[in-house]
Design a protein around this motif. Sequence first.
Motif, mmCIF file in Angstrom:
data_model
loop_
_atom_site.group_PDB
_atom_site.id
_atom_site.type_symbol
_atom_site.label_atom_id
_atom_site.label_comp_id
_atom_site.label_asym_id
_atom_site.label_seq_id
_atom_site.Cartn_x
_atom_site.Cartn_y
_atom_site.Cartn_z
ATOM 1 N N MET A 145 0.763 -1.217 0.023
ATOM 2 C CA MET A 145 -0.074 -0.029 0.018
ATOM 3 C C MET A 145 0.744 1.240 -0.142
ATOM 4 O O MET A 145 0.491 2.377 -0.581
ATOM 5 N N GLY A 146 1.858 1.250 0.767
ATOM 6 C CA GLY A 146 2.952 2.526 0.956
ATOM 7 C C GLY A 146 3.443 2.765 -0.476
ATOM 8 O O GLY A 146 3.330 3.858 -1.041
ATOM 9 N N PRO A 147 4.100 1.723 -1.232
ATOM 10 C CA PRO A 147 4.742 1.969 -2.603
ATOM 11 C C PRO A 147 3.632 2.592 -3.643
ATOM 12 O O PRO A 147 3.800 3.586 -4.324
ATOM 13 N N LEU A 148 2.476 2.083 -3.472
ATOM 14 C CA LEU A 148 1.581 2.471 -4.351
ATOM 15 C C LEU A 148 1.077 4.086 -3.952
ATOM 16 O O LEU A 148 0.886 4.904 -4.902
ATOM 17 N N LEU A 149 0.804 4.548 -2.925
ATOM 18 C CA LEU A 149 0.794 5.768 -2.587
ATOM 19 C C LEU A 149 1.912 6.687 -2.993
ATOM 20 O O LEU A 149 1.726 7.830 -3.426
ATOM 21 N N VAL A 150 3.286 6.049 -2.845
ATOM 22 C CA VAL A 150 4.283 6.939 -3.261
ATOM 23 C C VAL A 150 4.206 7.149 -4.782
ATOM 24 O O VAL A 150 4.612 8.188 -5.235
ATOM 25 N N VAL A 151 3.897 6.344 -5.303
ATOM 26 C CA VAL A 151 3.716 6.230 -7.030
ATOM 27 C C VAL A 151 2.678 7.117 -7.633
ATOM 28 O O VAL A 151 2.925 7.947 -8.146
ATOM 29 N N LEU A 152 1.520 6.954 -6.641
ATOM 30 C CA LEU A 152 0.570 8.017 -6.988
ATOM 31 C C LEU A 152 0.878 9.411 -6.564
ATOM 32 O O LEU A 152 0.336 10.456 -7.445
ATOM 33 N N LEU A 153 1.499 9.729 -5.659
ATOM 34 C CA LEU A 153 1.920 11.195 -5.145
ATOM 35 C C LEU A 153 3.004 11.439 -6.308
ATOM 36 O O LEU A 153 2.962 12.695 -6.557
ATOM 37 N N LEU A 154 3.797 10.598 -6.635
ATOM 38 C CA LEU A 154 4.666 11.095 -7.668
ATOM 39 C C LEU A 154 4.380 11.506 -9.033
ATOM 40 O O LEU A 154 4.410 12.545 -9.536
ATOM 41 N N ALA A 155 3.049 10.750 -9.268
ATOM 42 C CA ALA A 155 2.548 10.985 -10.465
ATOM 43 C C ALA A 155 1.608 12.270 -10.611
ATOM 44 O O ALA A 155 1.562 13.022 -11.459
ATOM 45 N N LEU A 156 1.046 12.648 -9.341
ATOM 46 C CA LEU A 156 0.173 13.614 -9.061
ATOM 47 C C LEU A 156 1.480 15.026 -9.074
ATOM 48 O O LEU A 156 1.056 15.780 -9.841
ATOM 49 N N LEU A 157 2.648 14.850 -8.446
ATOM 50 C CA LEU A 157 3.446 15.947 -8.653
ATOM 51 C C LEU A 157 4.038 16.173 -9.990
ATOM 52 O O LEU A 157 3.962 17.492 -10.364
ATOM 53 N N LEU A 158 4.227 15.193 -10.647
ATOM 54 C CA LEU A 158 4.892 15.209 -12.152
ATOM 55 C C LEU A 158 3.724 15.999 -12.890
ATOM 56 O O LEU A 158 4.018 16.787 -13.945
ATOM 57 N N PHE A 159 2.323 15.567 -12.745
ATOM 58 C CA PHE A 159 1.389 16.164 -13.721
ATOM 59 C C PHE A 159 0.927 17.329 -13.312
ATOM 60 O O PHE A 159 1.035 18.494 -14.259
ATOM 61 N N GLY A 160 1.287 17.986 -12.074
ATOM 62 C CA GLY A 160 1.274 19.481 -11.716
ATOM 63 C C GLY A 160 2.207 20.209 -12.277
ATOM 64 O O GLY A 160 2.339 21.281 -12.716
ATOM 65 N N ALA A 161 3.632 19.455 -11.998
ATOM 66 C CA ALA A 161 4.803 20.420 -12.753
ATOM 67 C C ALA A 161 4.729 20.622 -14.355
ATOM 68 O O ALA A 161 5.075 21.406 -14.638
ATOM 69 N N GLY A 162 4.194 19.418 -14.942
ATOM 70 C CA GLY A 162 3.972 19.598 -16.175
ATOM 71 C C GLY A 162 3.065 20.474 -16.675
ATOM 72 O O GLY A 162 3.094 21.098 -17.810
ATOM 73 N N PHE A 163 1.638 20.704 -15.999
ATOM 74 C CA PHE A 163 0.773 21.551 -16.292
ATOM 75 C C PHE A 163 1.249 22.889 -15.867
ATOM 76 O O PHE A 163 1.062 23.960 -16.781
ATOM 77 N N ALA A 164 2.024 23.287 -15.035
ATOM 78 C CA ALA A 164 2.514 24.703 -14.779
ATOM 79 C C ALA A 164 3.453 24.969 -15.598
ATOM 80 O O ALA A 164 3.484 26.135 -16.121
ATOM 81 N N LEU A 165 4.399 24.096 -16.175
ATOM 82 C CA LEU A 165 5.344 24.270 -17.166
ATOM 83 C C LEU A 165 4.735 24.600 -18.496
ATOM 84 O O LEU A 165 5.019 25.705 -19.317
ATOM 85 N N HIS A 166 3.733 23.934 -18.705
ATOM 86 C CA HIS A 166 2.847 24.178 -19.944
ATOM 87 C C HIS A 166 2.085 25.589 -20.110
ATOM 88 O O HIS A 166 2.300 26.198 -20.969
#
Length: 56
Positions: free
Chosen positions: A1-22
């Motif tokens: 459960m922990g690694p899944l949360l880390v991956v989801l949090l990382l995906a959310l952060l990368l999506f947010g950074a990509g949207f901000a850069l766009h």
Amino acid sequence: MGPLLVVLLLALLLFGAGFALHLLWWIAVVVLVVWLLGFVMRGTHSSGGRGRWYRW
């Protein structure tokens, strides 16, 4: 459960950074267009020379 949360949090952060850069790219394009329009449409002095279109 922990690694899944880390991956989801990382995906959310990368999506947010990509949207901000766009968004920043679009803002940069708009600023460039405004700058070019100001450069092209700047007024002339009474002596016939071109003046600066910005105030500083």
